[in-house]
Scaffold this active site. Structure first.
Site, mmCIF file in Angstrom:
data_model
loop_
_atom_site.group_PDB
_atom_site.id
_atom_site.type_symbol
_atom_site.label_atom_id
_atom_site.label_comp_id
_atom_site.label_asym_id
_atom_site.label_seq_id
_atom_site.Cartn_x
_atom_site.Cartn_y
_atom_site.Cartn_z
ATOM 1 N N GLY A 283 60.544 24.551 -7.271
ATOM 2 C CA GLY A 283 61.830 24.575 -6.625
ATOM 3 C C GLY A 283 62.527 23.301 -6.796
ATOM 4 N N THR A 284 64.075 23.012 -7.325
ATOM 5 C CA THR A 284 64.562 21.773 -7.935
ATOM 6 C C THR A 284 66.053 21.596 -7.701
ATOM 7 O OG1 THR A 284 62.914 22.076 -9.642
ATOM 8 C CG2 THR A 284 64.696 20.552 -10.112
ATOM 9 N N VAL A 285 66.493 20.347 -7.564
ATOM 10 C CA VAL A 285 67.916 20.038 -7.539
ATOM 11 C C VAL A 285 68.203 19.044 -8.653
ATOM 12 C CG1 VAL A 285 68.316 20.513 -5.098
ATOM 13 C CG2 VAL A 285 67.591 18.225 -5.791
#
Length: 537
Positions: free
Chosen positions: A355-357
């Site tokens: 899960g990533t920004v």
């Protein structure tokens, strides 16, 4: 200098690229982008703005990242590109045997087994100390305020927060996960869109990181809380593991694609997948984007690159094959010759035979940064250190349980990492930062965005809006539901197993900022598949 069509991509939304000159921040959450712009206006530079934005994202998009995750960055400053690898190692106490003794044949997605040392706080401190202009404590203030006072949950965030809550409610029934629910579902449910959510513990943690330049996280009060929680609940992470962590400055790797240098972080990251695919594709001509031939060759090149990475890539010190071998022109030509008219099952090659920004930021002085951080798989491990807001990542899930595999689980080792920042230059001039987050979609998104820009002259927003495809496994390829039907049919006729995805969430979320070297004008694009924005000055 890049030249591109200023029209939107056909059938996309009508959003256009954003222009500015004194500064720009592009990311997936408006509040975070505006926080970065606020720091620029206070006298900070692009690196300060990126740290402020990244810290805010741990608060305003906790479904994708957190203080307990990892980070990578590519920084352009003073006519030089710098790479930062701030990914953590597996705890020294963990091993394949230890995982088997705990009753697992595979590495689980939740709990302590996949937890590795968090690198995010170390990345902020390192970037601030080396390149920042303002004190870290001041740069983190916008994030602290949002955590303390709360903010209204945005539409896309609310949607995926609810998905995560429902999944965790069903799967994470052990008491060790209680603190996740206390923190992220305090009312016995996920916060609704428009509802104000806050985390006082998160605010206090950010204050401590700011005041100590992250030393408290690795050597002080926060390290004690993390190691105590681990010790009391059967974890492997120790105070010694935290104390030994140090972000690493690395030399970025690149390939030249049609006169432009495309840069990535070297392994253990998977940026090499994007570079290897581009190295294969540069030997073909692509007269138009929307053709079966273009998509077929892109898919086949990425399949070959993924096969090589899956066999050869891990913590760089443990690799038997070097990045230069995988990216050599000779090896690129060997792999290119394997691409024919039909879809093939990908197999790794032997380079010895040849899960990533995500966020991008730039300032008016020419500093630019490509930055990415993640907890992996949404909220990560499901573990939250009590009272701190620190959600721990599950990055260790990518390790192999095969002791003979190059990426085999071992204490004190970094795993094959999915998160990758990208950067592009031409000659000795920066073009700018770009990135597409989203698990194994990331190098695929990088290739599509780079080719949309260089081969097809698309402006940043159009390059991001264009319908995407994603290779999943073997011959299976997912396409977005707005992907042209006749092209999907043509790919199917070449042997690809085409699946049409109903949701856009699996195709990554990207940001781009390009800089005109003659005028200094910045032009940015942001992801239309989420709540993204470009804040410009």
């Amino acid at each position: 200098m890049l030249t591109f069509n200023h029209q939107s991509y056909p059938h996309s939304n009508t959003r256009h690229s954003t222009y500015g000159k004194k500064g720009m921040v592009a990311t997936s959450q408006p509040l975070a982008a505006q926080a970065g712009l606020e720091i620029l206006k206070k006298g900070g530079n692009a690196i300060d703005a990126a740290i402020a934005t990244a810290a805010c994202l741990t608060v305003v998009e906790p479904t994708s990242n957190g203080i307990g995750g990892d980070a990578f960055a590519l920084v352009w400053t003073k006519d030089e590109l710098h790479g930062l690898n701030s990914s953590g190692k597996a705890p020294k106490a963990i091993s394949i045997d230890a995982v088997k003794e705990a009753g697992h044949d595979e590495i689980p997605t939740h709990g302590w087994i996949p937890v590795t040392v968090p690198g995010v706080p170390g990345a902020w401190a390192e970037l601030s100390e080396k390149f920042g202009r303002l004190p870290l404590e001041e740069v983190l203030e916008p994030a602290i305020q949002y955590a303390q006072e709360g903010y209204p949950v945005s539409p896309t965030l609310g949607k995926y927060w609810n998905f995560a809550y429902k999944s965790f409610k069903e799967k994470l029934t052990d008491d060790v996960f209680k603190h996740w629910f206390d923190t992220f579902a305090p009312n016995g449910r996920a916060p609704k869109v428009g509802e104000v959510w806050s985390s006082k513990g998160h605010a206090e943690t950010l204050r401590s990181i700011g005041k100590t330049n992250a030393k408290s996280f690795y050597h002080g009060e926060l390290a004690e809380k993390i190691s105590q929680f681990s010790n009391e609940t059967g974890g492997y992470l120790t105070a010694e593991d935290l104390a030994e962590f140090q972000p690493e400055w690395v030399k970025p790797i690149n390939v030249n694609y049609r006169g432009y240098d495309v840069w990535e972080i070297p392994p253990n990251g998977q940026g090499i997948v994007a570079l290897q695919a581009l190295n294969i594709l540069k030997g073909f001509e692509f007269p138009e984007r929307d053709s079966v031939n273009t998509f077929h060759k892109q898919i086949e090149a990425l399949k070959l690159a993924f096969a090589d990475a899956g066999k050869h890539v891990t913590d760089e010190g443990h690799m038997k094959v070097k990045a230069e071998q995988l990216l050599s022109d000779d090896y690129g030509e060997l792999r290119r010759k394997l691409i024919g008219e039909e879809a093939l099952l990908p197999e790794a090659g032997d380079p010895s035979l040849s899960g990533t920004v995500y966020l991008a930021a730039a300032d008016g002085e020419g500093n630019m940064i490509s930055y990415i951080q993640s907890n992996y798989m949404g909220f990560g491990s499901g573990l939250v250190v009590p009272g701190t807001g620190i959600a721990l990542q599950n990055r260790g899930h990518n390790f192999s349980m095969d002791p003979e595999h190059v990426n085999a689980l071992a204490g004190g080792k970094r795993t094959y990492h999915t998160i990758i920042p990208g950067f592009m230059t031409k000659g000795d001039q920066p073009v700018g930062p770009f990135g597409v987050m989203g698990g194994f979609m990331q190098p695929q998104g990088h290739v599509q965005v780079v080719m949309n820009t260089i081969d097809f002259g698309m402006n940043p927003q159009a390059a991001l809006d264009a319908p995407r495809w994603q290779w999943m496994k073997e011959k299976v390829v997912e396409v977005e539901n707005r992907f042209p039907h006749h092209l999907a049919q043509g790919l199917a006729e070449k042997g690809h197993h085409i699946k049409i995805a109903l949701e856009p969430n699996s195709f990554g979320r990207g940001q781009i900022i390009w800089r005109n070297p003659e005028t200094g004008v910045l032009v940015g694009g942001t992801e239309s598949r989420t709540d993204g924005t470009v804040a410009a000055w």
